[in-house]
Design an enzyme around this catalytic site. Structure first.
Site, short mmCIF file in Angstrom:
data_model
loop_
_atom_site.label_atom_id
_atom_site.label_comp_id
_atom_site.label_asym_id
_atom_site.label_seq_id
_atom_site.Cartn_x
_atom_site.Cartn_y
_atom_site.Cartn_z
NE ARG A 1 -3.92 0.53 1.84
CZ ARG A 1 -5.15 0.59 2.33
NH1 ARG A 1 -5.40 1.33 3.40
NH2 ARG A 1 -6.14 -0.09 1.77
NE ARG B 1 -10.10 -5.45 0.36
CZ ARG B 1 -9.41 -4.43 0.85
NH1 ARG B 1 -10.02 -3.39 1.35
NH2 ARG B 1 -8.09 -4.42 0.81
CB CYS C 1 -14.22 0.73 -0.40
SG CYS C 1 -13.68 2.45 -0.19
CG HIS D 1 -8.42 0.04 -2.99
ND1 HIS D 1 -7.56 -0.99 -2.63
CD2 HIS D 1 -9.16 0.30 -1.88
CE1 HIS D 1 -7.77 -1.31 -1.37
NE2 HIS D 1 -8.74 -0.56 -0.89
CD GLN E 1 -12.96 -2.24 -0.99
OE1 GLN E 1 -12.18 -2.10 -0.06
NE2 GLN E 1 -14.13 -2.83 -0.84
CG ASP F 1 -13.57 6.11 -1.44
OD1 ASP F 1 -13.60 5.82 -0.22
OD2 ASP F 1 -12.51 6.24 -2.08
N1 NVA Z 1 -10.00 6.64 -1.56
C1 NVA Z 1 -9.64 6.16 -0.25
C2 NVA Z 1 -9.87 4.70 -0.14
C3 NVA Z 1 -9.65 4.12 1.22
C4 NVA Z 1 -9.82 2.66 1.28
C5 NVA Z 1 -8.20 6.52 0.05
O1 NVA Z 1 -7.35 6.38 -0.83
O2 NVA Z 1 -7.92 6.95 1.17
N1 CP Z 2 -11.26 -0.35 2.18
C1 CP Z 2 -9.99 -0.42 2.63
O1 CP Z 2 -9.03 -0.63 1.87
O2 CP Z 2 -9.88 -0.25 3.97
P1 CP Z 2 -8.52 -0.02 4.78
O3 CP Z 2 -7.99 1.32 4.40
O4 CP Z 2 -8.95 -0.07 6.23
O5 CP Z 2 -7.56 -1.11 4.45
#
Ligand code: NVA
Ligand code: CP
Length: 314
Positions: A107, A296, A268, A134, A137, A228
């Site tokens: 990540r 997930r 998500c 992502h 997801q 989101d």
């Molecule tokens: N768009 C959000 C998704 C979190 C799972 C982010 O990147 O923070």
């Molecule tokens: N939806 C998702 O990726 O959640 P986290 O940021 O908690 O991993």
């Protein structure tokens, strides 16, 4: 250049429709086995590294539990605790980790960093979220759509920020060939390069992907409505401005009433009630949303087992 992008799971774009559906089928099979308390060691003695440069609840837990249930083990790696955090290059970190780990989930912020890592690690790399995509997801979201009978030629409405989730929905719709309507405020549209890729995919799959600045237009008659956060990780400084700019984009009961009567709402998570979704809509669809969160685990087990096999097949 990455020799073969389909040996990794860096984006939905890299995989064929057939491969994506194969992964989903595997996820469904393994989920069924897990529910029957059959834990088959598909990844016995394999170690998954999980490298995080951003926070996570679901991604961390689902990958760690997932690899454990598959007979392997997970290693949580926070960039703050690694030499990476003190300036060791991604390229060298990738080469070291590739010597000791069987698969690596990352990540990070920039998709290019992920690509560089995949190029040098020598083992399958999974995108656990970047600023651009992502994809894991979306595999969970699609599994949830199947389970809730919403995968047969659906109309999906995405309302909110044109971000990593939007881009991933565009890639999924583009690959699988369904209708996706994206409603964002002006100035928050998806990236042009992703729109171009979506056009290319739609020409092959027959997907219909439309963009609007009107949430009502997107939601009218939809089978699935999704959103989101308006403030993704790394955008905290823009919070105040974004809240103003996203006025009118909350998925609330009035907006949701325009969707089909039996439409579902996906998120998500993490969710920010009173911003991208109302408390009422969130709680009304809580069962679906937490199925999505649980999926997930199952979807990613499918991805890991598929990648391992893909690797062995050469
Ligand atoms: N768009 C959000 C998704 C979190 C799972 C982010 O990147 O923070
Ligand atoms: N939806 C998702 O990726 O959640 P986290 O940021 O908690 O991993």
């Amino acid at each position: 250049m990455i020799a073969n992008r389909s040996k990794h799971f860096l984006s939905i774009y890299d995989h064929t429709k057939e491969s994506l559906l194969e992964i989903i089928d595997l996820a469904i099979k393994i989920k069924k086995e897990t529910k029957n308390k059959e834990f088959k060691p598909y990844l016995k003695n394999k170690t998954l590294g999980m490298l995080f440069e951003k926070s996570s609840t679901r991604t961390r837990i689902s990958f760690e539990v997932g690899i454990h249930q598959l007979g392997g083990q997970g290693l949580f790696l926070s960039s703050n605790d690694l030499q990476l955090g003190r300036g060791e290059s991604m390229k060298d970190s990738a080469r070291v980790m590739g010597r000791m780990l069987d698969m690596i989930m990352i990540r990070t912020f920039d998709q290019k960093v992920l690509d560089e890592f995949a190029e040098f690690s020598g083992v399958p790399v999974i995108n656990g979220l970047t600023d651009k995509y992502h994809p894991v997801q979306l595999m969970a979201d699609y599994l949830t759509m199947i389970e809730h009978n919403k995968a047969n030629n659906p109309v999906v409405a995405y309302v909110g920020d044109g971000n990593n989730m939007t881009h991933s929905w565009m890639m999924l719709a583009g690959k699988l060939g369904f209708e996706l309507r994206v409603a964002t405020p002006k100035g928050y549209e998806p990236l042009k390069e992703v729109m171009d890729d979506a056009i290319e995919l739609s020409q092959i799959s027959g997907a219909k992907i439309v963009y609007t600045n009107d949430p009502k237009e997107a939601v009218r008659g939809a089978d699935v409505v999704t959103t989101d956060t308006w403030v993704s990780m790394g955008q905290e400084d823009e919070k105040e401005k974004r809240i103003k700019d996203f006025k009118g984009f909350m998925v609330d009961s009035s907006l949701m009433s325009l969707a089909k009567k039996d439409a579902i709402f996906l998120h998500c998570l993490p969710a920010y009630r009173g911003y991208e979704v109302s408390e009422e809509i969130f709680e009304h669809f809580a069962d679906v949303i937490f199925d999505e969160a649980e999926n997930r685990l199952h979807a990613q087990k499918g991805i890991m087992v598929w990648l391992d096999k893909r690797c062995k097949d050469g």
